[in-house]
Each structure stands twice: as structure tokens, then as C-alpha cells.
Design a protein around this motif. Structure first.
Motif, short mmCIF file in Angstrom:
data_model
loop_
_atom_site.label_atom_id
_atom_site.label_comp_id
_atom_site.label_asym_id
_atom_site.label_seq_id
_atom_site.Cartn_x
_atom_site.Cartn_y
_atom_site.Cartn_z
N LYS A 284 0.77 -1.10 0.03
CA LYS A 284 -0.05 -0.01 -0.14
C LYS A 284 0.82 1.30 -0.02
O LYS A 284 0.49 2.27 -0.58
N TYR A 285 1.90 1.20 0.61
CA TYR A 285 2.64 2.36 0.82
C TYR A 285 4.07 2.46 -0.22
O TYR A 285 5.02 3.28 0.11
N ASP A 286 3.97 1.50 -1.22
CA ASP A 286 4.93 1.69 -2.18
C ASP A 286 4.93 2.97 -2.77
O ASP A 286 3.96 3.40 -3.25
N HIS A 287 6.25 3.34 -3.17
CA HIS A 287 6.23 4.74 -3.70
C HIS A 287 7.39 4.58 -4.96
O HIS A 287 8.40 5.47 -4.88
N ILE B 221 12.37 5.21 -6.91
CA ILE B 221 11.81 5.34 -5.46
C ILE B 221 11.66 6.97 -5.28
O ILE B 221 12.57 7.75 -5.37
N THR B 222 10.47 7.22 -5.18
CA THR B 222 10.06 8.69 -5.01
C THR B 222 10.30 9.01 -3.44
O THR B 222 9.13 9.38 -2.70
N VAL C 37 2.52 7.35 -9.00
CA VAL C 37 3.05 6.25 -7.89
C VAL C 37 2.09 5.73 -7.28
O VAL C 37 0.94 6.40 -7.01
N VAL C 38 2.06 4.72 -6.49
CA VAL C 38 0.99 4.03 -5.78
C VAL C 38 0.47 5.08 -4.55
O VAL C 38 -0.62 5.40 -4.33
N THR C 39 1.87 5.61 -3.93
CA THR C 39 1.44 6.79 -3.01
C THR C 39 1.41 8.27 -3.72
O THR C 39 2.45 8.97 -3.71
N ALA C 40 0.32 8.41 -4.55
CA ALA C 40 0.30 9.19 -5.55
C ALA C 40 0.20 10.88 -4.89
O ALA C 40 -0.29 10.99 -3.96
#
Length: 685
Positions: free
Chosen positions: A478-481, A521-522, A600-603
Motif C-alpha cells: 500500500k505504501y509503495d512509492h 523510488i520517490t 506512483v501508488v502513493t500518488a
């Protein structure tokens, strides 16, 4: 005679007092983060307390929303409010609500009455906070006027109206529709390999404004015990979980609104032809009032109505807009029934109301049912027309008035893969390959999405690369960035950037190599992420020059890199910048470096904020992580700033550090546990 009149008056007063809610029967418990936990015997009493709590935390924003929904916003903020004031009259929200009010569940009407009574009681006690007296008293119908406006906008129909007004009816009218969207994810016990079923609520809404989130916990003796979030002014929660089940939404993009070109009579004014039969346009004038230099200036704007719907004229013709969101008023009622459901059968029955005009739904429950649907009230359209463009408004063949049943929409129930997911991408890629709905089974006129994006590509990889998804791994997904390799934007192809030879571009060599060597990775501390983020926002002027394949040329990328280098040097006085120096999470006087980027997932997406920096305006907004077991449901959450919009409140910014560090707070359905950490406990008076 006077005695009879006096007696009748006293009886009316007595009846009014009997009908009113007693605030002393309602308990508002505030936890350490200011989240209201509201307890009462009935749902209508809980709604009263919910309204009071909302007013305590964001009365100004709530009023602005209702002013927009009742054609009064222009009187407060001037020309910027006139658009909403016009739209709500164009769609005849007041007339629709009046005509359909009887269709609402009587118990839901009681809830609306309790909610508006709570708002009016707060306004009466705090008259200095009232923005426009004309709005009060707020009634259930005034609340529903605003809901009609919001759903019209959420269907994208406002863009069609704007296209008519601006003489720009061209498609596609939205190039970056998925970069600010939401994520949903549900994992069954076959993958958790435990007695737990997981649900991720991961909305990507604006961080401020009428569609930003507010968290609450609502409990009544009529079967309500729900934790989740809603938009200001809503009487029920729009996403979250109760003790039995939970759901969340992402925005979907099937065809939810159409434009019709009317065939006008060659000699008769305002007469249009449908199958050769003459019809007269109904004429209206929107009554607008725009505040200018402290003076309210009345404005009248013409609009029309045809058998197809709200109608406007422009230089090229006469056009009608038709969308299912204006055909019923039961959307909030459906959400309320979803709040009250205790199992999948009851939840699905609520969906069968077909009152929500759109939104993907992700679902999980304590019985280990996981579910995904690309939900909506989708019209059954005649074949043979290009429904993605303007369609003929001269035949009843195009005048749709029936809708697909919920069972006929793309959906997945308890897939063998053990997961469902959505990131505003194709519903035909919502689970494992063997479980996905098949596009060929659905009419092309429904126009469901068929693309992937960076988030969907990355989520699928993470969900499939390991069989075991325990809670720790679930949270890490869920917290992938991190961006996928290669990039997978649905509106542009930037991958040629990574094939450029840096020695061929010596003036931007450092910048280009920084990006090419970046791990994608952001992270706020990353220089590669900082360089790419600045480049991303410099690419906007180059979109129009892209060809049909949407692939960036090296020439265009070189120009963008030179702009990026100049931007970094000018604003940061160096050749390298960390992502966290470029973009900030900002509220009031508090600023934090922040992770993420669009898609990104954590947009995260931002707007200029002085000295070359960005202030995040859209992205991770309300996050809820739910674990269902056969005997207990666990809930943790976080919101981007805090649960209050009052700058003087300690809860204006108190969740920012949690949010920026991928942390959450624990919520509980159990009253005893809530009271252990309660900070205040009071009645709404």
C-alpha cells in the motif's frame, strides 16, 4: 376565536418540541486526534451529532458547499462561484429533488432531518459564523441539491457543459485522468495464510476543499457502528468499515455522460426535430448574483431543456447534455444502506439500487468475501453511433432511458488469485488473469477503460511476486512509492529518456544521468526523484506536440531537460535538488518534505508554492487499513493534515507527521476502548 388560535399555536409549539431531537441524548467523544465518535440511540440522533461535529471542524467549508448547491455561491465569492450556481440551475436540482423526494426511504429522511437540524442548531448558537443568511435554515432538500451538483460534476458532465460554452466539443477532453486517482486493494485469507482478510482504503482526493475527507465513527442502537470518512456536508460515511464489512472507491471512466446535437427547424425559432416531429425548446433563465466590490450584481443567463436534457446554444449549434446522475436523488441513501449492511448479500442488494452514477468499489468482509466492481448507472445505448463523440439528437434511437443491471457490470467475487485491486485503470485487469472479467462480454458503447497506468502495473507486480501477503507486506504494498520499469503512463511514453546517451548532451549530462541512474523510488531524500519531478512538471507544454503514439522524441526531451536544468539553477542555485526540497506538504505554518509523485501508488501532485517549490494539493488523502477476522475487525487510519479545518485547532495539522512517515493511528469499534483514550466527551449543545 382568539382562544382557539392561541390553543392551536400552543399545540404547534408542543408538536415542534416533541419532534425535535434532544441533544442530551447524543454523546460526542473526541479522541486524541480530534476524531468524533458519536453515540446515540437512533440514526437520526447520530446524524444530528455528526452534523454538529462537522460544523465544529469545518463550518465555513460546509456552508460554501451548500451555497454552491443552492445557487448562492456567487453572492459570497463573486464570479468564481457563478459557474456552480449556473450548473445547479441548469440541471434543475431543485425541481428534481421536489419531484423525487417521496422516493427516499422514510428512515433515511429522518436521518436527513436529524442532520440538518444539527446544522441549524449550530448556526443558531454561532450566528457570527454564518456566511449567508439566505442559506438558513438548511433543509434536507437543500442538502440534496448540493448532492445533485456534486454527482453531475463527478460524472464529468460539467466538462461537457464547458465544452459547449467554449465551443470546444472535442475528445479526449482529459489527458491526465489517472495521475491523481485512488487505489483499492483487498486480499483474501488464501493469500494472507491466516484468519485475516485485508482491505486498503487509499483515496487520492484534493487535500483541501469540498471533496477533501473528514473522519468519524458513528454508532447507534439501530445497527450502525461505522468508522470511515466523508465529504463535508454528507450525513453518512462514503468509505470505511463496520464490524462486518468494508468498502472503498476509486474513480472509474466508463461513458457516464453524452452530448447530443439537436437538429433545429430551418425556419422556426427554438424548434427542434426528432424523427421529423417538431418539439419546442423549454426556455429558462438562470438567476445568478455575483458579488463585486461588496455589491451583489444580478445576472440572467439563458438555458434550455430538450427531451434529451439540459440544453445550451453556441456558435456551432444547439446541444443537450444527458447523464444518469440527474435521473434520481437516492445516491446518499444508497451509501447509507451500504453503511448498514452486515454481509455481502445485503451490501450487493444496496448496489442494486443503481443510485451511484459511477465509482469502482472494492470490498472485503469478515466472512472472507472480497469483491470488485466497476460500478455505475450505465445507460443501454443504441448501437451504430460513436458515443465517445457528439451523437445525433434528432432521433429517439439515441434517447436512452434504461440502464444495465448491476449484475451486468464488470466484477469479480472471491477470485482464485486471492486479491482484487484497482488504480483507475481497466476493470478487465482487476485480479489474476484467470479471474478477470473479459472485455468482449461487455458492449463497447459502455466505453470501459482498457489501459493500465504506472500504479496498476506496479500493484499487480507486487501482488503477484510473492504468494504470502501478511499484514506487514500488505502495508508495504500500500505504501509503495516506486515507479515500475519501464514507465507505464497511459497518456505519454517517456521511456526514450532512458535510451538517450548522456555524452551526446553535455550541457544536461549531470541531470540526465541523475535521472537515468535513479532507482525510481520517490523518496524525499532522493536527488534522482527530485530531478525527475522537476522534469515531469516541465513536460506539460510538450504534450500537444506528441503524435498519436504519445511517444516523446529525444529532441523534445532535450528541450525539457534544458528547461529543468534552468529551473533548478534559478530556484535552488545548484545542479541537484532532493525531492523533499522541491515538494512540500504544507498547511498553515507547517511544512514537511514529502514522498510521492503523480501516478506512483502513493500518488502526490502539487502546484507552485513560492521559490520554485510545489505544495501538494492532490494525492494520498484518507487512508484506512482494515483487517477482518471471524471475531473482530481492526482499523487503522491517517488523514493528510488533521481532522479540523480551523487553524486555531490542535487538530489542524496534528496528523501530518504520521502521514509523512507512513504511519497510522489505531481506531476501535469498541466503546470501552474509545473511552480509554477519550480527550473530551460532551453533548452537541
Amino acid at each position: 376565536m382568539k382562544k382557539i388560535v392561541l390553543l392551536l399555536f400552543l399545540l404547534c409549539i408542543s408538536f415542534k418540541n416533541f419532534a425535535q431531537i434532544n441533544p442530551d441524548n447524543i454523546e460526542i467523544v473526541r479522541d486524541a486526534y480530534g476524531v468524533p465518535h458519536i453515540y446515540a440511540a437512533t440514526d437520526s440522533e447520530v446524524a444530528y451529532g455528526f452534523a454538529w461535529a462537522q460544523a465544529e471542524d469545518h463550518f465555513e467549508l460546509l456552508q460554501k458547499a451548500y451555497l454552491a448547491g443552492n445557487g448562492l455561491l456567487g453572492k459570497l465569492i463573486g464570479l468564481k462561484g457563478a459557474g456552480a450556481d449556473f450548473l445547479v440551475q441548469l440541471i434543475e436540482a431543485e425541481k428534481t429533488v421536489d419531484e423525487q423526494y417521496h422516493t427516499l426511504d422514510k428512515d433515511f429522511i429522518k436521518l436527513l432531518e436529524g442532520f440538518t437540524e444539527g446544522l441549524n442548531a449550530f448556526a443558531e448558537k454561532h450566528p457570527n459564523e454564518i456566511l449567508k443568511k439566505e442559506l438558513f435554515p438548511i433543509t434536507p432538500k437543500k442538502l440534496l441539491h448540493y448532492t445533485q451538483l456534486q454527482l453531475f460534476i463527478s460524472n464529468g458532465a460539467d466538462k461537457l457543459v464547458k465544452g459547449i460554452v467554449d465551443n470546444k466539443l472535442s475528445w479526449p477532453y482529459e489527458i491526465e485522468q489517472d495521475t491523481k486517482g485512488s487505489n483499492l486493494m483487498a486480499i483474501s485469507r488464501s493469500r494472507t495464510q491466516s484468519e485475516e482478510t485485508f482491505l486498503a482504503i487509499n483515496t487520492h482526493q484534493p487535500l483541501e476543499g469540498p471533496t477533501s475527507w473528514y473522519e468519524a465513527h458513528l454508532v447507534s442502537k439501530e445497527g450502525t457502528n461505522m468508522i470511515g470518512a466523508t465529504f463535508p456536508g454528507s450525513p453518512c460515511l462514503l468509505t470505511g468499515a463496520n464490524e462486518f464489512l468494508g468498502w472503498t472507491h476509486t474513480v472509474n471512466y466508463p461513458d457516464k455522460a453524452d452530448v447530443f446535437a439537436l437538429e433545429m427547424h430551418p425556419t422556426k425559432d427554438d424548434v427542434y426535430l426528432v424523427d421529423g416531429v417538431e418539439y419546442l425548446l423549454e426556455k429558462y433563465k438562470a438567476k445568478l448574483s455575483v458579488k463585486f466590490l461588496g455589491i451583489n450584481i444580478p445576472i440572467r443567463k439563458k438555458f434550455y431543456k430538450s427531451i434529451y436534457g439540459p440544453t445550451l446554444k453556441n456558435k456551432t449549434g444547439v446541444y443537450s447534455v444527458r447523464t444518469p446522475s440527474i435521473t434520481n436523488i437516492n445516491a446518499l441513501e444508497q451509501w447509507w444502506h451500504m453503511n448498514k449492511a452486515t454481509n455481502f448479500t445485503e451490501f450487493y442488494s444496496a448496489l442494486e439500487m443503481k443510485a451511484l452514477p459511477g465509482y469502482n468499489i472494492g470490498y472485503a468482509d469478515k466472512n472472507d468475501t472480497i469483491f470488485y466492481i466497476s460500478n455505475g448507472k450505465i445507460p443501454i445505448r443504441a448501437s451504430g453511433y460513436d458515443w465517445t463523440d457528439v451523437v445525433p439528437g434528432n432521433t429517439r434511437k439515441t434517447l436512452w432511458d434504461t440502464y444495465y443491471d448491476i449484475q451486468d457490470l464488470p466484477q469479480v467475487v472471491s477470485p482464485t488469485s486471492g486479491f482484487v485491486y484497482n488504480a483507475n485503470h481497466s476493470p478487465f485487469k482487476s485480479s489474476g488473469a484467470a479471474d478477470n472479467p473479459k472485455a468482449e462480454n461487455f458492449s463497447k458503447d459502455m466505453n470501459f477503460e482498457t489501459y493500465d497506468n504506472n500504479r496498476s502495473t506496479r500493484l499487480l507486480k507486487l501482488l503477484q511476486e510473492e504468494e504470502l501477503i501478511n499484514y506487514k507486506r500488505f502495508k508495504s504494498i500500500k505504501y509503495d512509492h516506486q515507479f515500475p520499469i519501464p514507465f507505464h503512463y497511459n497518456f505519454m511514453d517517456i521511456n526514450p529518456l532512458f535510451a538517450m546517451k548522456s555524452e551526446d548532451y553535455p550541457d544536461v549530462r549531470i541531470l540526465l544521468e541523475e535521472i537515468q541512474n535513479w532507482d525510481r523510488i520517490t523518496d524525499p531524500a532522493s536527488f534522482g526523484a527530485g530531478a525527475y519531478a522537476v522534469l515531469y512538471y516541465q513536460l506539460q507544454p510538450f504534450y500537444d506536440a506528441l503524435g498519436a503514439d504519445r511517444i516523446f522524441t529525444e529532441e523534445a526531451l532535450y528541450k525539457a531537460l534544458k528547461k529543468t536544468k534552468k529551473y533548478i539553477n534559478r530556484h535552488f542555485h545548484k545542479e541537484r535538488v532532493q525531492l523533499g526540497d522541491f515538494q512540500k506538504l504544507v498547511r498553515g505554518s507547517k511544512e514537511l518534505p514529502i514522498f510521492g509523485m503523480p501516478d506512483v501508488v502513493t500518488a502526490m501532485r502539487g502546484e507552485p508554492y513560492g521559490d520554485g517549490r510545489l505544495k501538494i494539493t492532490h494525492g494520498e488523502s484518507y487512508i484506512g487499513l482494515v483487517r477482518f477476522t471471524p471475531t473482530k475487525t481492526y482499523y487503522e487510519s491517517v488523514i493528510s493534515y488533521g481532522n479540523s479545518r480551523r487553524p486555531e485547532s490542535p487538530h489542524y495539522t496534528d496528523q501530518m507527521e504520521l502521514y509523512a512517515n507512513f504511519k497510522t493511528k489505531t481506531m476501535s469499534f469498541d466503546r470501552a476502548e474509545v473511552l480509554k483514550t477519550a480527550v473530551t466527551n460532551y453533548a452537541p449543545r
